[in-house]
Design a protein around this motif. Structure first.
Motif, PDB file in Angstrom:
ATOM      1  N   VAL A 206       0.835  -1.096   0.066  1.00  0.00           N
ATOM      2  CA  VAL A 206       0.151  -0.098  -0.037  1.00  0.00           C
ATOM      3  C   VAL A 206       0.767   1.372   0.298  1.00  0.00           C
ATOM      4  O   VAL A 206       0.265   2.324  -0.038  1.00  0.00           O
ATOM      5  N   THR A 207       2.300   1.135   0.079  1.00  0.00           N
ATOM      6  CA  THR A 207       2.922   2.244  -0.283  1.00  0.00           C
ATOM      7  C   THR A 207       3.179   2.550  -1.694  1.00  0.00           C
ATOM      8  O   THR A 207       2.877   1.636  -2.464  1.00  0.00           O
ATOM      9  N   VAL A 208       3.829   3.558  -2.292  1.00  0.00           N
ATOM     10  CA  VAL A 208       4.311   3.653  -3.404  1.00  0.00           C
ATOM     11  C   VAL A 208       5.609   4.374  -3.929  1.00  0.00           C
ATOM     12  O   VAL A 208       5.786   5.475  -3.765  1.00  0.00           O
ATOM     13  N   PRO A 209       6.474   3.236  -3.353  1.00  0.00           N
ATOM     14  CA  PRO A 209       7.968   3.629  -3.758  1.00  0.00           C
ATOM     15  C   PRO A 209       8.350   4.102  -5.049  1.00  0.00           C
ATOM     16  O   PRO A 209       9.160   4.843  -5.268  1.00  0.00           O
ATOM     17  N   GLU A 210       7.389   3.687  -6.223  1.00  0.00           N
ATOM     18  CA  GLU A 210       8.082   4.339  -7.296  1.00  0.00           C
ATOM     19  C   GLU A 210       7.786   5.677  -7.410  1.00  0.00           C
ATOM     20  O   GLU A 210       8.132   6.614  -8.131  1.00  0.00           O
ATOM     21  N   GLY A 211       6.551   6.158  -6.716  1.00  0.00           N
ATOM     22  CA  GLY A 211       6.379   7.549  -6.545  1.00  0.00           C
ATOM     23  C   GLY A 211       7.386   8.345  -5.838  1.00  0.00           C
ATOM     24  O   GLY A 211       7.661   9.401  -6.309  1.00  0.00           O
ATOM     25  N   GLY A 212       7.780   7.644  -4.967  1.00  0.00           N
ATOM     26  CA  GLY A 212       9.265   8.304  -4.222  1.00  0.00           C
ATOM     27  C   GLY A 212      10.459   8.294  -5.085  1.00  0.00           C
ATOM     28  O   GLY A 212      10.937   9.367  -5.003  1.00  0.00           O
ATOM     29  N   HIS A 213      10.602   7.424  -5.937  1.00  0.00           N
ATOM     30  CA  HIS A 213      11.533   7.650  -7.042  1.00  0.00           C
ATOM     31  C   HIS A 213      11.139   8.822  -7.969  1.00  0.00           C
ATOM     32  O   HIS A 213      11.993   9.475  -8.440  1.00  0.00           O
ATOM     33  N   TYR A 214       9.794   8.991  -8.292  1.00  0.00           N
ATOM     34  CA  TYR A 214       9.459  10.028  -9.220  1.00  0.00           C
ATOM     35  C   TYR A 214       9.837  11.392  -8.418  1.00  0.00           C
ATOM     36  O   TYR A 214      10.387  12.284  -9.123  1.00  0.00           O
ATOM     37  N   VAL A 215       9.330  11.446  -7.391  1.00  0.00           N
ATOM     38  CA  VAL A 215       9.598  12.723  -6.648  1.00  0.00           C
ATOM     39  C   VAL A 215      11.171  12.941  -6.461  1.00  0.00           C
ATOM     40  O   VAL A 215      11.505  14.150  -6.607  1.00  0.00           O
TER      41      VAL A 215
END
Length: 257
Positions: A206-215
């Motif tokens: 339920v986390t979004v690590p890909e979003g972290g990479h994008y940020v």
């Protein structure tokens, strides 16, 4: 006696405390919402957001609304397609990692390469892939095969390193090695997420690590380049960045909305 190659990397300066802080961020998210109350809809939403972010890192210009409608490009389609098997593949990644990675490629690249290239690990007779902008040239096929085999063997062995560290190293190795003709970035990021699930960091995805990479996209290619070129300093910096990614991935979870 098998050697634990991941444990010394977890002992690099600052990595252990950063990994624990990132793990705490995920644990707080799950504890506050109640792990047993996390429904499949939340997992599906987090995976969709992750697919969108990963595809954007690979060059897709599709918006999240287009992704929801299924009206997007081949990069998005491949990233979304991987989410359909992610939880099932997570149970296999520590047992048969190469087979899992090739399956990820079959899903990721179905709209990007010819059928005979799906799940195909490149050989020395083929051109070096150049599908992750900003990275130095991929290693030759012989070096790639040696490192990929060693990585797979080490994944099947016990380690005292945090799962986050293992996931980050697998991501970096797959991205740097680029073992497939295309879609290597999509596969590398999905492989990291699989391990975050499999190693108990985010068991319900339920986390979004890909979003972290994008940020943190401004340091994505440079972080991988330093991982390759700057020895243990580059590895440490990549691991510290990966801890920040996981923390941001928790903040981007649909549970946090």
């Amino acid at each position: 006696m098998s050697v634990d190659v991941f444990e010394p990397l977890a002992g690099l300066e600052g990595v252990g405390s950063a990994a624990q802080a990132a793990r705490d961020a995920v644990d707080v998210l799950l504890r506050d919402r109640g792990l047993r109350r996390v429904g499949s809809d939340m997992t599906a939403e987090a995976l969709l957001r992750g697919a969108h972010a990963s595809a954007a890192l690979a060059g897709s210009t599709a918006g999240l609304d287009e992704v929801r409608r299924g009206d997007a490009d081949g990069l998005v389609s491949g990233a979304v397609r991987m989410t359909s098997e992610l939880m099932a593949l997570a149970s296999q990644v520590d047992k048969a990692p190469v087979q899992v990675w090739t399956r990820l490629h079959q899903l990721a690249a179905a709209d990007l390469v010819t059928e005979d290239q799906l799940g195909h690990l490149r050989t020395s007779a083929e051109p070096l892939p150049d599908d992750i902008p900003g990275l130095p040239p991929a290693p030759g096929a012989d070096e790639m095969w040696d490192r990929l085999s060693a990585l797979a063997q080490n994944l099947t062995r016990p380690t005292k390193a945090p799962g986050l560290v293992v996931a980050a190293i697998v991501h970096a190795e797959l991205a740097v090695l680029r073992p497939f003709p295309a879609a290597n970035g999509l596969v590398a990021r999905a492989a990291e997420r699989l391990l975050l699930v499999a190693r108990g960091i985010d068991p319900v995805a339920v986390t979004v690590p890909e979003g972290g990479h994008y940020v943190l996209r401004a340091t994505y290619a440079s972080g991988l380049t330093d991982y390759t070129a700057r020895g243990l300093t580059g590895v440490r910096d990549w691991l510290l960045r990966s801890c920040e990614v996981v923390t941001k991935g928790a903040e981007l979870s649909p549970l946090a909305s």
